[in-house]
Design a protein around this motif. Structure first.
Motif: not given
Length: 199
Positions: A38-41, A57-66
């Motif tokens: 998850c290193d995209h600027p 809110c699901p905790a997995g939102i960062p995965v969806l954003l990636r």
């Protein structure tokens, strides 16, 4: 109702458990996204947000954003994320304000396959962050009072805090023709410069 909100009629309205299940299903279908760095600027700080502390809110939102950055998984990540960040056709979820900085950053990425869909989601968020005129009975009936929907004020604050990034996107001369229509541009400008566009 605008065209963008009208498009929202196709969205699937989910409760918190259904949102968690949708994220879990996405992870089963695209396990490589969970392992991806998850290193995209545009996603800087995404994992620092305590998503699970945001109601519903699901905790997995960062995965969806990636997942939005992945050419294969991107369309499904956008579909699931859109459902997670919306509570109904007329209301964003309480997670939308926290997600907006990352959505704005990702929409500025030139080679992201789901860019048009990201712009559409930003426009819907901008429209649904607008304050509701308490004297307008029809507006209140459809959208509810602002005091009952703190996510609206949160959305306005997020757009204001990231106004420079959104303006840079709108002023990018390399944007593909038709990516942001004149109406969408005005809607997004209104979100960052409400004083210039009185209701």
């Amino acid at each position: 109702m605008s065209g963008k909100q009208g498009q929202g009629r196709d969205m699937c309205v989910m409760d918190a458990a259904a949102k968690e299940a949708a994220v879990a299903r996405f992870l089963r279908e695209y396990p490589q996204i969970e392992r991806a760095a998850c290193d995209h600027p545009a996603l800087l700080g995404c994992t620092d947000v305590d998503w699970s502390q945001i109601p519903g809110c699901p905790a997995g939102i960062p995965v969806l954003l990636r997942g939005l950055l992945d050419e294969v998984a991107g369309p499904e990540a956008l579909r699931v994320l859109g459902n997670v960040l919306m509570n109904s056709v007329f209301h964003t979820s309480t997670a939308m304000p926290a997600a907006l900085p990352f959505l704005i950053g990702l929409a500025a990425v030139p080679d992201i396959a789901v860019r048009p869909g990201l712009v559409d989601l930003l426009v819907v968020a901008a429209e649904l962050s607008s304050p509701v005129d308490a004297a307008n009975e029809r507006q209140v009936l459809l959208l509810g009072n602002d005091c009952d929907h703190p996510e609206r004020e949160g959305g306005r604050a997020a757009f204001a805090a990231h106004a420079s990034a959104l303006r840079a996107l709108l002023e990018d001369e390399a944007l593909p023709d038709g990516l942001i229509s004149a109406d969408d541009r005005e809607c997004l400008l209104k979100a960052v410069e409400p004083h210039r566009y009185p209701s």
